[in-house]
Design an enzyme around this catalytic site. Structure first.
Site, mmCIF file in Angstrom:
data_model
loop_
_atom_site.group_PDB
_atom_site.id
_atom_site.type_symbol
_atom_site.label_atom_id
_atom_site.label_comp_id
_atom_site.label_asym_id
_atom_site.label_seq_id
_atom_site.Cartn_x
_atom_site.Cartn_y
_atom_site.Cartn_z
ATOM 1 N N ASN A 159 16.214 39.621 35.207
ATOM 2 C CA ASN A 159 17.294 39.458 35.715
ATOM 3 C C ASN A 159 17.319 38.683 36.898
ATOM 4 O OD1 ASN A 159 20.424 39.076 36.249
ATOM 5 N ND2 ASN A 159 20.940 41.613 36.925
ATOM 6 N N LYS B 255 20.065 36.969 38.660
ATOM 7 C CA LYS B 255 20.840 37.357 39.254
ATOM 8 C C LYS B 255 21.617 36.191 40.143
ATOM 9 C CE LYS B 255 20.242 41.402 40.804
ATOM 10 N NZ LYS B 255 20.720 43.617 41.057
ATOM 11 N N HIS C 171 26.852 44.630 33.117
ATOM 12 C CA HIS C 171 25.977 44.718 34.305
ATOM 13 C C HIS C 171 26.604 46.084 35.367
ATOM 14 C CE1 HIS C 171 23.321 44.595 37.722
ATOM 15 N NE2 HIS C 171 22.473 44.051 36.721
ATOM 16 N N GLU D 269 26.659 45.559 37.985
ATOM 17 C CA GLU D 269 27.662 44.370 39.662
ATOM 18 C C GLU D 269 28.777 43.993 39.432
ATOM 19 O OE1 GLU D 269 24.205 41.901 40.219
ATOM 20 O OE2 GLU D 269 22.988 43.505 41.567
ATOM 21 N N GLU E 208 20.674 51.895 34.165
ATOM 22 C CA GLU E 208 20.756 51.134 35.081
ATOM 23 C C GLU E 208 21.839 52.600 36.362
ATOM 24 O OE1 GLU E 208 19.037 47.209 35.313
ATOM 25 O OE2 GLU E 208 21.038 47.176 35.713
ATOM 26 N N GLY F 26 18.606 47.690 43.881
ATOM 27 C CA GLY F 26 18.970 46.811 45.131
ATOM 28 C C GLY F 26 18.957 47.831 46.519
ATOM 29 N N SER G 144 15.339 48.774 40.865
ATOM 30 C CA SER G 144 14.456 48.963 42.107
ATOM 31 C C SER G 144 12.817 49.185 41.404
ATOM 32 C CB SER G 144 14.771 50.302 43.165
ATOM 33 O OG SER G 144 16.089 50.402 43.507
HETATM 34 C C1 PEP Z 1 19.421 44.745 38.060
HETATM 35 O O1 PEP Z 1 20.145 43.639 38.205
HETATM 36 O O2 PEP Z 1 19.660 44.786 37.039
HETATM 37 C C2 PEP Z 1 18.774 45.578 38.667
HETATM 38 C C3 PEP Z 1 18.285 46.196 38.287
HETATM 39 O O3 PEP Z 1 18.295 45.496 40.118
HETATM 40 P P1 PEP Z 1 16.720 45.502 41.234
HETATM 41 O O4 PEP Z 1 16.319 45.953 40.018
HETATM 42 O O5 PEP Z 1 16.970 44.975 42.018
HETATM 43 O O6 PEP Z 1 17.733 47.256 41.635
#
Ligand code: PEP
Length: 261
Positions: A7, A9, A94, A96, A166, A172, A212
């Site tokens: 992803n 982003k 997601h 976010e 997630e 993040g 992460s």
């Molecule tokens: C994500 O954007 O779905 C995600 C898991 O981000 P990160 O790997 O940066 O934690």
């Protein structure tokens, strides 16, 4: 088969996206065992990235999609537009978007339905916040999200379904869940999905972990049978880290192949 979803982003523009896509193809070149890889660039880079990955094993995903097919919805992107660009996967819900942009379960459900209707595959993201986890509500929250997001959704019998577990506190932050905690959640998620869509077959459900994940911890997740893959955010726009994640997936798949032979 393990699935790796990147992803990207809002981190990279068109030129960097093209370079990243090229780098990923290079990392997979000549490998006998290759994971199922999906990359999700920003909308503006989809067209250029598509040209790079055409005729490769890498599939194209979008980071979101609107629930109507056409109409006066300024700024939104429809399934028809994504289909024209050969997008086959769409991230929906997601964290976010849920938490920073106010996306509700009702909106998410309509998006999932439209992804199915248009013949693409949804990757539904679910997960609890740090506060919910501290209150011991992780299972309750994720079960509720699945029930609400799939409420009224008609499941096309031949479709695949991807769920990304997630936890919001892991996205993040550099604080990934433990593989053991992820395994427990993945088992529960499979059970809930089967309750919601009783006719779905085991092999149609793919449960991924996200939060992460990087080159250093990817293998610990991917070696678990219950973890069908990982959704990688920040590390997926750093080519060396993503190459490490891909190598971890290949190693995990080689291990699986060895065990079953
Ligand atoms: C994500 O954007 O779905 C995600 C898991 O981000 P990160 O790997 O940066 O934690």
């Amino acid at each position: 088969m393990k699935t790796i979803i990147g992803n990207w982003k809002m981190y990279v523009g068109v030129r960097e996206s093209v370079a990243l896509a090229r780098g990923m193809l290079y990392a997979l070149r000549g490998k006998k065992i290759v994971p199922h890889v999906v990359i999700c660039p920003s909308f503006v880079a989809l067209s250029d990235v598509r040209k790079i990955i055409t005729r490769s094993h890498v599939a194209l995903g979008a980071q979101d999609m609107f629930w109507e097919e056409t109409g006066a919805y300024t700024g939104e992107i429809s399934s028809r537009m994504l289909s024209e660009l050969a997008v086959s996967y769409v991230l929906i819900g997601h964290s976010e978007r849920r938490h920073s942009l106010g996306e509700t379960d009702e909106m998410i459900g309509k998006k999932v339905q439209q992804v199915f209707r248009s013949g693409m595959t949804p990757v539904l993201c679910v997960g609890e916040t740090a506060e919910e986890r501290a209150q011991g509500k992780t299972q309750e929250i994720v079960e509720q999200q699945l029930h609400q997001d799939f409420a009224g959704v008609e499941y096309p019998p031949a479709s695949e379904l991807f769920i990304a577990y997630e936890p919001r506190w892991a996205i993040g932050t550099g604080m990934a869940a433990t593989p053991q905690d992820a395994v427990v959640m993945h088992q529960s998620i499979r059970g809930w999905v089967k309750e919601i869509f009783p006719s779905i077959r085991d092999e149609q459900i793919h449960v991924l972990y996200g939060g992460s994940v990087d080159g250093a911890n990817a293998y610990a997740f991917l070696r678990e049978k219950e973890i069908d893959g990982v959704l990688v955010g920040g590390a997926s726009v750093k080519l060396t880290l993503m190459q490490e994640v891909l190598s971890a997936a290949i190693e995990a798949m080689e291990g699986e192949a060895h065990q079953s032979s």
